[in-house]
Design an enzyme around this catalytic site. Sequence first.
Site, mmCIF file in Angstrom:
data_model
loop_
_atom_site.group_PDB
_atom_site.id
_atom_site.type_symbol
_atom_site.label_atom_id
_atom_site.label_comp_id
_atom_site.label_asym_id
_atom_site.label_seq_id
_atom_site.Cartn_x
_atom_site.Cartn_y
_atom_site.Cartn_z
ATOM 1 N N ASP A 31 38.404 38.647 28.928
ATOM 2 C CA ASP A 31 38.487 38.776 30.472
ATOM 3 C C ASP A 31 39.666 38.325 31.058
ATOM 4 O OD1 ASP A 31 35.561 38.668 32.507
ATOM 5 O OD2 ASP A 31 37.691 37.690 33.111
ATOM 6 N N ILE A 32 40.121 38.906 32.132
ATOM 7 C CA ILE A 32 41.317 38.881 32.894
ATOM 8 C C ILE A 32 41.575 37.579 33.585
ATOM 9 C CG2 ILE A 32 41.052 40.003 34.771
ATOM 10 C CD1 ILE A 32 43.846 41.613 34.439
ATOM 11 N N ASN A 88 25.669 40.240 34.097
ATOM 12 C CA ASN A 88 25.428 39.914 35.401
ATOM 13 C C ASN A 88 24.750 41.373 35.825
ATOM 14 O OD1 ASN A 88 26.738 37.408 35.844
ATOM 15 N ND2 ASN A 88 28.604 38.218 35.936
ATOM 16 N N GLU A 96 30.464 42.883 39.196
ATOM 17 C CA GLU A 96 31.636 43.450 39.784
ATOM 18 C C GLU A 96 32.198 44.666 39.252
ATOM 19 O OE1 GLU A 96 34.559 40.329 40.264
ATOM 20 O OE2 GLU A 96 33.295 39.184 41.792
ATOM 21 N N HIS A 101 28.129 45.302 30.779
ATOM 22 C CA HIS A 101 29.315 44.484 29.830
ATOM 23 C C HIS A 101 28.432 43.357 29.232
ATOM 24 C CE1 HIS A 101 30.539 43.810 33.902
ATOM 25 N NE2 HIS A 101 30.794 42.465 33.377
ATOM 26 N N MET A 102 28.955 42.461 28.433
ATOM 27 C CA MET A 102 28.123 41.044 28.147
ATOM 28 C C MET A 102 29.461 40.165 28.057
ATOM 29 S SD MET A 102 25.981 39.950 24.793
ATOM 30 C CE MET A 102 27.286 40.191 23.806
ATOM 31 N N HIS A 103 29.142 39.017 28.805
ATOM 32 C CA HIS A 103 30.145 37.997 28.825
ATOM 33 C C HIS A 103 29.929 37.156 27.631
ATOM 34 C CE1 HIS A 103 31.727 38.594 32.976
ATOM 35 N NE2 HIS A 103 30.557 39.168 33.225
HETATM 36 P P1 5GP Z 1 31.152 41.159 36.331
HETATM 37 O O1 5GP Z 1 31.358 40.370 37.487
HETATM 38 O O2 5GP Z 1 31.028 42.618 36.668
HETATM 39 O O3 5GP Z 1 30.098 40.720 35.575
HETATM 40 O O4 5GP Z 1 32.397 41.060 35.330
HETATM 41 C C1 5GP Z 1 33.645 41.711 35.465
HETATM 42 C C2 5GP Z 1 34.688 40.911 34.733
HETATM 43 O O5 5GP Z 1 35.690 41.777 34.287
HETATM 44 C C3 5GP Z 1 35.016 39.803 35.513
HETATM 45 O O6 5GP Z 1 34.964 38.512 34.799
HETATM 46 C C4 5GP Z 1 36.658 39.931 35.838
HETATM 47 O O7 5GP Z 1 37.457 39.061 35.625
HETATM 48 C C5 5GP Z 1 37.007 40.907 34.446
HETATM 49 N N1 5GP Z 1 37.796 41.996 34.788
HETATM 50 C C6 5GP Z 1 38.201 42.526 35.835
HETATM 51 N N2 5GP Z 1 39.359 43.416 35.897
HETATM 52 C C7 5GP Z 1 39.609 43.382 34.715
HETATM 53 C C8 5GP Z 1 40.810 43.896 33.978
HETATM 54 O O8 5GP Z 1 41.462 44.874 34.517
HETATM 55 N N3 5GP Z 1 40.906 43.611 32.514
HETATM 56 C C9 5GP Z 1 39.987 42.637 32.143
HETATM 57 N N4 5GP Z 1 40.597 42.303 30.811
HETATM 58 N N5 5GP Z 1 39.145 42.149 32.482
HETATM 59 C C10 5GP Z 1 38.967 42.347 33.973
#
Ligand code: 5GP
Length: 110
Positions: A31-32, A88, A96, A101-103
């Site tokens: 995650d970035i 999420n 977002e 995707h799974m964290h």
């Molecule tokens: P969500 O909130 O949709 O569950 O998680 C999206 C995740 O993607 C966030 O934790 C965010 O930091 C990560 N993310 C967003 N843009 C990028 C990217 O360009 N590269 C990577 N590696 N992660 C990203």
Amino acid sequence: MKKDCLFCKIASKQMDAQLLMETDDLVVFKDINPLAPVHLLFVPKRHIRSINDLEQTDGPILEGLIFAAKEMAVKTGVNKTGYRLFFNVEKGGGQEIFHLHMHMIGGWES
Ligand code: 5GP
Ligand code: ZN
């Protein structure tokens, strides 16, 4: 592949990301904006918006994500210290990026 979907682009290598693991069906990358010392994202290659959009026949996709997490837990060492896996779902659930995707977060000192 959905046009203008960031994770479709990463999964199809149209956009650069250091992949830590890849199978026919999924990719794993950091995650970035990490919320923990280890914060990985497990992303199916096929575009599925969220858990809400899964079909019964998508079971093997979820199975793949879980077993990839098990493998990456060993590789990163969080299998010893413990970790959380979560999805999420939609805006109210904190999603977002609207590509399933799974964290995995972990790596805190125990
Ligand atoms: P969500 O909130 O949709 O569950 O998680 C999206 C995740 O993607 C966030 O934790 C965010 O930091 C990560 N993310 C967003 N843009 C990028 C990217 O360009 N590269 C990577 N590696 N992660 C990203
Ligand atoms: Zn996508």
